[in-house]
Design a protein around this motif. Structure first.
Motif, PDB file in Angstrom:
ATOM      1  N   LEU A  41     -15.871  -5.292  11.260  1.00 20.66           N
ATOM      2  CA  LEU A  41     -14.679  -5.341  10.423  1.00 20.66           C
ATOM      3  C   LEU A  41     -14.297  -6.805  10.214  1.00 20.66           C
ATOM      4  N   VAL A  42     -14.483  -7.286   8.997  1.00 19.74           N
ATOM      5  CA  VAL A  42     -14.164  -8.674   8.665  1.00 19.74           C
ATOM      6  C   VAL A  42     -12.699  -8.740   8.231  1.00 19.74           C
ATOM      7  N   ILE A  43     -11.906  -9.537   8.932  1.00 20.46           N
ATOM      8  CA  ILE A  43     -10.475  -9.618   8.659  1.00 20.46           C
ATOM      9  C   ILE A  43     -10.218 -10.908   7.880  1.00 20.46           C
ATOM     10  N   LEU A  71      -6.419  -9.183   3.926  1.00 21.45           N
ATOM     11  CA  LEU A  71      -5.073  -9.695   4.163  1.00 21.45           C
ATOM     12  C   LEU A  71      -4.416 -10.005   2.828  1.00 21.45           C
ATOM     13  N   GLU A  72      -3.254  -9.436   2.586  1.00 22.58           N
ATOM     14  CA  GLU A  72      -2.537  -9.675   1.337  1.00 22.58           C
ATOM     15  C   GLU A  72      -1.270 -10.492   1.639  1.00 22.58           C
ATOM     16  N   GLU A  73      -0.470 -10.697   0.620  1.00 20.11           N
ATOM     17  CA  GLU A  73       0.699 -11.564   0.776  1.00 20.11           C
ATOM     18  C   GLU A  73       1.644 -11.079   1.866  1.00 20.11           C
ATOM     19  N   ASN A  81       3.158  -5.238  10.046  1.00 16.40           N
ATOM     20  CA  ASN A  81       2.768  -5.274  11.449  1.00 16.40           C
ATOM     21  C   ASN A  81       1.241  -5.263  11.544  1.00 16.40           C
ATOM     22  N   ASP A  82       0.663  -6.383  11.999  1.00 17.44           N
ATOM     23  CA  ASP A  82      -0.793  -6.498  12.071  1.00 17.44           C
ATOM     24  C   ASP A  82      -1.407  -5.405  12.935  1.00 17.44           C
ATOM     25  N   TYR A  83      -0.785  -5.138  14.048  1.00 16.84           N
ATOM     26  CA  TYR A  83      -1.336  -4.161  14.998  1.00 16.84           C
ATOM     27  C   TYR A  83      -1.436  -2.772  14.366  1.00 16.84           C
ATOM     28  N   LYS A  84      -0.354  -2.359  13.687  1.00 21.47           N
ATOM     29  CA  LYS A  84      -0.361  -1.017  13.075  1.00 21.47           C
ATOM     30  C   LYS A  84      -1.423  -0.915  11.990  1.00 21.47           C
ATOM     31  N   GLU A  85      -1.570  -1.974  11.195  1.00 25.97           N
ATOM     32  CA  GLU A  85      -2.564  -1.946  10.112  1.00 25.97           C
ATOM     33  C   GLU A  85      -3.979  -1.879  10.677  1.00 25.97           C
ATOM     34  N   LEU A  89      -6.876   1.185  10.402  1.00 24.11           N
ATOM     35  CA  LEU A  89      -8.248   0.973   9.927  1.00 24.11           C
ATOM     36  C   LEU A  89      -9.277   1.379  10.976  1.00 24.11           C
ATOM     37  N   CYS A  90      -9.025   1.014  12.229  1.00 23.32           N
ATOM     38  CA  CYS A  90      -9.990   1.324  13.289  1.00 23.32           C
ATOM     39  C   CYS A  90     -10.074   2.829  13.550  1.00 23.32           C
ATOM     40  N   LEU A  91      -8.945   3.536  13.444  1.00 26.16           N
ATOM     41  CA  LEU A  91      -8.976   4.992  13.589  1.00 26.16           C
ATOM     42  C   LEU A  91      -9.766   5.637  12.456  1.00 26.16           C
TER      43      LEU A  91
END
Length: 448
Positions: A41-43, A71-73, A81-85, A89-91
């Motif tokens: 997963l490329v962030i 990553l958007e604006e 929230n980075d963690y939730k996003e 995705l990982c789920l």
């Protein structure tokens, strides 16, 4: 010829300090194929996505085992929230693909906005029950092929300290006492196509040495055991960070050897490993001689020709050493990053090769300034420039034959049998010009 470019001893220069290379996140292209049960997963931003889509030639219906977390604006301005996003995705990845490991690839943007990937990964890993490995393959800190180096360095932390067979045999069946751990096992690190890694494994077995494992392994669950009883040896010159991690974190013993690129490098690599294990290699000299004889048709094309390495993939010193052995004149070796300790054996072999071939040693320029290089190329007028894609067309327009350095990264160039592929790439522009001349085309006028 500019005499200042060639010396009798190894000479090192450092110019601008900038990396003019391909993006290191391109390591995803070969690593997702090598680690068969992984997902990368490329962030990063849309720019990273465009790069992966165009540079790697993604087919929509192929469904490759990597994806972009764009990553958007709102992400960059910390409104989301980075963690939730990332959890969402990982789920989704786990539900769709169920990989054995998810590898997060950090980019320039994650560095700039200071995303705490290492902090989030353990928490999310415990929550979704899938290993998450974090590798910062950003272009700010790393050159092209060093993306693989960051991934392998992160994987070292996940390797077991003992193999399953060692754990099962460590207890005596009678008294339950611990046995001595197995000593002198060999692990090779570096990503290669399966057929090439098999060739190198077989070459070592012919010498009487068994390879205990490879890093990376084809499956995440088969990562090799690493401890103070393991000797490790690299197969690529851009893996210095991995080598350091193996020595410092796992107390492995690093075998400093030239890299198995070209018949001369492969022989030196085998002989060094054999010397560490106290084994006398059998038939290696004859094998090398046989390969050189089979390359004679290509060597006749390159003998006496000159080449200039602008620097891109950190394979430059090994390739230059091989081409000097083939009879070529190397004016300059540009390289984005040079770890002199990790490449000590390769540098020694380069110096030895130049003395044996009775040619001057080319100057090695770390982090070369491209503007200065163009001036030197204009002065030296080499027969071939091995360069990044950005400079190929401008040099061709000035009458300089070029070869993309990225092609050597993706080609199979390791071991005895693949030396022919290196010369196939090197001679292609020279053979093309020869064919055009035979058809009556005038050779391009070199612009001074």
């Amino acid at each position: 010829m500019a005499k200042s470019q060639l010396t009798e001893t190894l000479t090192f220069d450092c110019e601008t300090g900038n990396y003019h290379t391909f993006c290191p996140i391109s390591c995803v292209a070969w690593l997702y194929q090598k680690i068969e049960d992984s997902f990368f997963l490329v962030i990063g931003t849309k720019t990273c996505g465009y790069f992966l889509q165009n540079a790697l030639g993604v087919m929509i219906f192929a469904e490759p085992r990597y994806a972009m977390a764009e990553l958007e604006e709102a992400d960059i301005s910390a409104q989301l929230n980075d963690y939730k996003e990332l959890k969402r995705l990982c789920l989704q990845i786990k539900q769709d693909r169920n990989p054995s490991v998810i590898v997060w690839i950090g980019t320039c943007t994650t560095e700039i906005i200071k995303m705490d990937l290492e902090g989030m990964a353990p928490r999310l890993e415990a929550e979704i029950q899938t290993p998450i490995v974090v590798a910062r393959a950003n272009g700010l800190d790393y050159a092209f092929t060093q993306g693989e180096d960051t991934v392998l360095s992160a994987l070292v932390q996940r390797c077991p300290t003992e193999s399953i067979s060692a754990q099962s045999s460590s207890l005596s069946p009678n008294d339950g006492q611990l046995k001595e751990p197995q000593k002198n096992s060999l692990v090779l690190f570096g990503s290669l196509p399966t057929n090439v890694s098999t060739q190198l494994t077989l070459e070592l077995e012919r010498c009487g040495i068994k390879v205990s494992g490879w890093l990376p392994s084809p499956r995440y669950g088969d990562l090799p055991a690493l401890n103070e009883n393991v000797s490790v040896c690299g197969i690529n010159p851009f893996l210095s960070r991995t080598a350091t991690t193996l020595m410092r974190r796992r107390k492995c013993k690093l075998i400093s050897a030239p890299f198995p690129i070209g018949p001369d490098g492969t022989r030196a690599w085998l002989e060094k490993i054999c010397s560490v294990f106290g084994v006398t290699p059998q038939g290696v000299i004859e094998r090398e001689k046989q390969i050189w004889e089979s390359l004679e048709d290509y060597i006749n094309l390159v003998r006496g020709k000159s080449v200039f390495f602008m620097g891109d993939n950190l394979l430059e010193i090994s390739l230059a050493r091989f081409l000097i052995r083939c009879g070529m004149i190397v004016y300059e070796i540009g390289i984005p990053y040079l770890d002199k300790r990790f490449q000590a054996a390769e540098l020694e072999l380069l110096e030895k090769t130049c003395h044996e071939m009775q040619v001057a040693i080319p100057r090695i320029v770390e982090k070369p300034d491209n503007y200065n290089q163009i001036q030197r190329i204009r002065e030296l007028q080499p027969d071939l420039a091995i360069t990044g894609m950005a400079h190929a067309n401008p040099l061709e327009a000035r009458g300089i034959n070029t070869k993309w350095s990225v092609e050597f990264t993706f080609a199979q160039i390791h071991g005895f049998t693949n030396a022919r592929d290196i010369l196939e790439l090197v001679t292609r522009p020279l053979r093309r010009n020869k064919a055009l001349e035979s058809l009556g085309w005038n050779q391009l006028v070199k612009v001074s």
